[in-house]
Every structure is written in C-alpha cells, then in structure tokens.
Design a protein around this motif. Sequence first.
Motif, PDB file in Angstrom:
ATOM      1  N   HIS A  38      16.341 -10.694   8.678  1.00 40.39           N
ATOM      2  CA  HIS A  38      16.217 -11.945   7.925  1.00 40.39           C
ATOM      3  C   HIS A  38      15.835 -11.745   6.464  1.00 40.39           C
ATOM      4  N   ILE A  39      15.108 -10.670   6.140  1.00 40.83           N
ATOM      5  CA  ILE A  39      14.597 -10.535   4.769  1.00 40.83           C
ATOM      6  C   ILE A  39      15.294  -9.454   3.959  1.00 40.83           C
ATOM      7  N   ASP A  40      16.160  -8.664   4.572  1.00 42.94           N
ATOM      8  CA  ASP A  40      16.813  -7.561   3.862  1.00 42.94           C
ATOM      9  C   ASP A  40      17.507  -8.063   2.589  1.00 42.94           C
ATOM     10  N   GLY A  41      17.129  -7.494   1.458  1.00 45.63           N
ATOM     11  CA  GLY A  41      17.736  -7.878   0.188  1.00 45.63           C
ATOM     12  C   GLY A  41      17.033  -9.004  -0.542  1.00 45.63           C
ATOM     13  N   PHE A  42      16.017  -9.605   0.076  1.00 42.61           N
ATOM     14  CA  PHE A  42      15.257 -10.664  -0.611  1.00 42.61           C
ATOM     15  C   PHE A  42      14.539 -10.067  -1.820  1.00 42.61           C
ATOM     16  N   GLU A  43      14.331 -10.914  -2.829  1.00 45.76           N
ATOM     17  CA  GLU A  43      13.680 -10.434  -4.054  1.00 45.76           C
ATOM     18  C   GLU A  43      12.160 -10.401  -3.917  1.00 45.76           C
ATOM     19  N   ARG A  44      11.555 -11.498  -3.390  1.00 45.29           N
ATOM     20  CA  ARG A  44      10.095 -11.577  -3.338  1.00 45.29           C
ATOM     21  C   ARG A  44       9.628 -11.989  -1.951  1.00 45.29           C
ATOM     22  N   VAL A  45       8.760 -11.162  -1.365  1.00 45.79           N
ATOM     23  CA  VAL A  45       8.233 -11.416  -0.020  1.00 45.79           C
ATOM     24  C   VAL A  45       6.707 -11.326  -0.060  1.00 45.79           C
ATOM     25  N   LEU A  46       6.059 -12.241   0.644  1.00 46.83           N
ATOM     26  CA  LEU A  46       4.608 -12.271   0.770  1.00 46.83           C
ATOM     27  C   LEU A  46       4.230 -12.122   2.236  1.00 46.83           C
ATOM     28  N   GLU A  47       3.313 -11.211   2.535  1.00 50.81           N
ATOM     29  CA  GLU A  47       2.743 -11.109   3.878  1.00 50.81           C
ATOM     30  C   GLU A  47       1.283 -11.514   3.802  1.00 50.81           C
ATOM     31  N   VAL A  48       0.881 -12.500   4.591  1.00 50.01           N
ATOM     32  CA  VAL A  48      -0.511 -12.941   4.623  1.00 50.01           C
ATOM     33  C   VAL A  48      -1.162 -12.406   5.902  1.00 50.01           C
ATOM     34  N   GLY A  49      -2.450 -12.046   5.787  1.00 48.95           N
ATOM     35  CA  GLY A  49      -3.126 -11.442   6.933  1.00 48.95           C
ATOM     36  C   GLY A  49      -2.546 -10.083   7.248  1.00 48.95           C
ATOM     37  N   CYS A  50      -2.353  -9.253   6.225  1.00 45.35           N
ATOM     38  CA  CYS A  50      -1.628  -7.987   6.399  1.00 45.35           C
ATOM     39  C   CYS A  50      -2.453  -6.887   7.035  1.00 45.35           C
ATOM     40  N   GLY A  51      -3.769  -7.103   7.223  1.00 46.34           N
ATOM     41  CA  GLY A  51      -4.601  -6.065   7.817  1.00 46.34           C
ATOM     42  C   GLY A  51      -4.611  -4.810   6.964  1.00 46.34           C
ATOM     43  N   THR A  52      -4.404  -3.665   7.601  1.00 46.29           N
ATOM     44  CA  THR A  52      -4.451  -2.381   6.895  1.00 46.29           C
ATOM     45  C   THR A  52      -3.094  -1.971   6.336  1.00 46.29           C
ATOM     46  N   GLY A  53      -2.135  -2.889   6.359  1.00 50.88           N
ATOM     47  CA  GLY A  53      -0.860  -2.648   5.688  1.00 50.88           C
ATOM     48  C   GLY A  53       0.210  -1.962   6.497  1.00 50.88           C
ATOM     49  N   THR A  54      -0.018  -1.737   7.782  1.00 48.08           N
ATOM     50  CA  THR A  54       0.951  -0.993   8.603  1.00 48.08           C
ATOM     51  C   THR A  54       2.345  -1.598   8.535  1.00 48.08           C
ATOM     52  N   THR A  55       2.448  -2.903   8.740  1.00 43.22           N
ATOM     53  CA  THR A  55       3.757  -3.555   8.723  1.00 43.22           C
ATOM     54  C   THR A  55       4.330  -3.621   7.315  1.00 43.22           C
ATOM     55  N   ALA A  56       3.480  -3.824   6.333  1.00 46.86           N
ATOM     56  CA  ALA A  56       3.944  -3.870   4.942  1.00 46.86           C
ATOM     57  C   ALA A  56       4.637  -2.563   4.556  1.00 46.86           C
ATOM     58  N   PHE A  57       4.049  -1.449   4.928  1.00 42.27           N
ATOM     59  CA  PHE A  57       4.640  -0.155   4.588  1.00 42.27           C
ATOM     60  C   PHE A  57       6.006   0.033   5.255  1.00 42.27           C
ATOM     61  N   ALA A 111       8.557  -2.940   3.246  1.00 45.26           N
ATOM     62  CA  ALA A 111       8.654  -3.107   1.795  1.00 45.26           C
ATOM     63  C   ALA A 111       9.915  -2.503   1.201  1.00 45.26           C
ATOM     64  N   ASP A 112      10.476  -1.491   1.849  1.00 43.51           N
ATOM     65  CA  ASP A 112      11.643  -0.819   1.269  1.00 43.51           C
ATOM     66  C   ASP A 112      12.902  -1.676   1.280  1.00 43.51           C
ATOM     67  N   CYS A 113      12.910  -2.770   2.059  1.00 40.83           N
ATOM     68  CA  CYS A 113      14.143  -3.550   2.168  1.00 40.83           C
ATOM     69  C   CYS A 113      14.144  -4.788   1.266  1.00 40.83           C
ATOM     70  N   VAL A 114      13.094  -4.951   0.434  1.00 44.77           N
ATOM     71  CA  VAL A 114      13.027  -6.112  -0.461  1.00 44.77           C
ATOM     72  C   VAL A 114      12.720  -5.655  -1.886  1.00 44.77           C
ATOM     73  N   GLY A 115      12.887  -6.573  -2.828  1.00 42.78           N
ATOM     74  CA  GLY A 115      12.637  -6.236  -4.222  1.00 42.78           C
ATOM     75  C   GLY A 115      11.171  -6.030  -4.538  1.00 42.78           C
ATOM     76  N   ALA A 116      10.319  -6.997  -4.149  1.00 46.01           N
ATOM     77  CA  ALA A 116       8.878  -6.926  -4.419  1.00 46.01           C
ATOM     78  C   ALA A 116       8.130  -7.452  -3.200  1.00 46.01           C
ATOM     79  N   TYR A 117       7.097  -6.728  -2.781  1.00 44.66           N
ATOM     80  CA  TYR A 117       6.356  -7.066  -1.566  1.00 44.66           C
ATOM     81  C   TYR A 117       4.878  -7.220  -1.921  1.00 44.66           C
ATOM     82  N   THR A 118       4.335  -8.407  -1.663  1.00 44.01           N
ATOM     83  CA  THR A 118       2.910  -8.673  -1.857  1.00 44.01           C
ATOM     84  C   THR A 118       2.262  -8.827  -0.488  1.00 44.01           C
ATOM     85  N   ALA A 119       1.125  -8.163  -0.288  1.00 45.40           N
ATOM     86  CA  ALA A 119       0.433  -8.225   1.000  1.00 45.40           C
ATOM     87  C   ALA A 119      -1.028  -8.576   0.761  1.00 45.40           C
TER      88      ALA A 119
END
Length: 211
Positions: free
Chosen positions: A40-59, A62-70
């Motif tokens: 669903h998000i592949d190629g999106f420019e800006r993505v926000l993850e809330v409640g990201c914990g220690t960042g496991t999912t963010a890491f 993040a490679d499939c979007v332009g900018a990732y905020t966690a």
Amino acid sequence: MSSVKETSRRFWNKAARKYAKRPVGDEAAYAHTLERVRAHIDGFERVLEVGCGTGTTAFKLADCVGAYTASDLSEEMIDIALERAAAADDTKIRFLKTGLSDLPDEAAAYDAVLAFSLLHLTEDPRAAVAQIAERLRPGGVFISKTVCLGDMNPVFRLIIPVMRFFRMAPLVHFLKAQELEAIIAEGGFEIIETGTFPKKPPARFVVARKA
C-alpha cells in the motif's frame, strides 16, 4: 500531558530495554503484515508511524518510501531506536520523542500514517483516529494493526486491571474487531482491506483511505 498519558509514558520508559530484547511473537504474521503494508505504501513520498517503539518496523519499511517519520511517547524507546540507527549508519528515518497529540503541526502532510499495536493503548481511540486523519492528505492511507482483547476470553477483563494495579500493564481498551472498524469508519475513513493475523491474540489489520 494528561495523568493517563504520563502514566503510560512512565510505564513504557521503564519497559523499553526489556521490550527491545523481546523477539517477535509470530514471525509469519509479522512478515505478512510488512508485505501488506509495503503493497500500500511503496513509492509514497511521506509516511508517518505513530507509536513506533524501538523502530523495528520503521527500519524494515523506510526503504520503500521517500521520507519516513517515526514517533513514540516513550523517550527511552526512541533512544533505543536512535542507538540502532547510529549502529547501522541509517539516517533516513526521522525519530521524534512525542505522542500523537503532540506531534509538530504538519496537518494534511502525510501520504500514509501507520499505527501498529497502538489504538487499544491510547487514552481515547476515537480521538486518536481523528488526530491521525488530521495528519493525512485527502485520499491518504491509514494502516493499523490492533490487538482486539474484546474478542478474547472475558477472563482478561479481570486479569489486566489487577496487572495495572501492580503497574505490570499499561492502559488497555478491550476493543472488538467490529468496534475497531466502526471507530475508524466514523473517523472519516473508507475501509479497503482487513485481516486478522495472528489469530491468538487476535490482531486486526485495517487499511483505510481518508475521504
């Protein structure tokens, strides 16, 4: 910061180091979740993850979007995420030490907002969904995965309050999958995909588009 939010912040700060060492409970369900999110998000420019914990999912995403905020309410969780990022020399993800209601004013800025294992732990799930909607552009996507304790054995309604009394558990809402989806739909979203994985405990995966 409300007393409930402050209590949750202290709980997760204290639990962070132990949480970081805990393995994923169901590797197959987690891998399937990542696969569906990427679809669903592949190629999106800006993505926000809330409640990201220690960042496991963010890491992992993040490679499939332009900018990732966690972001996460727990400063200790974010400190661990930053340690991991430094060790991997990963500078792509912007990590923020803040809860959902205190995020920088970037209304309607994101193509997608992600919330994994979060809504049932928020002070007010309806308010959380409304705040998420404010962060999304029109047509943006909200992807969540929520443990639905309301669909489990009722004995948990007795156990968890006792655990909370002894500070062994955070605030938890006993949501049912049907109730969760109604909250999301009432928040101005069209639900476009659902699933439950794993089945025990039942974690409801929902993809919804902002109207």
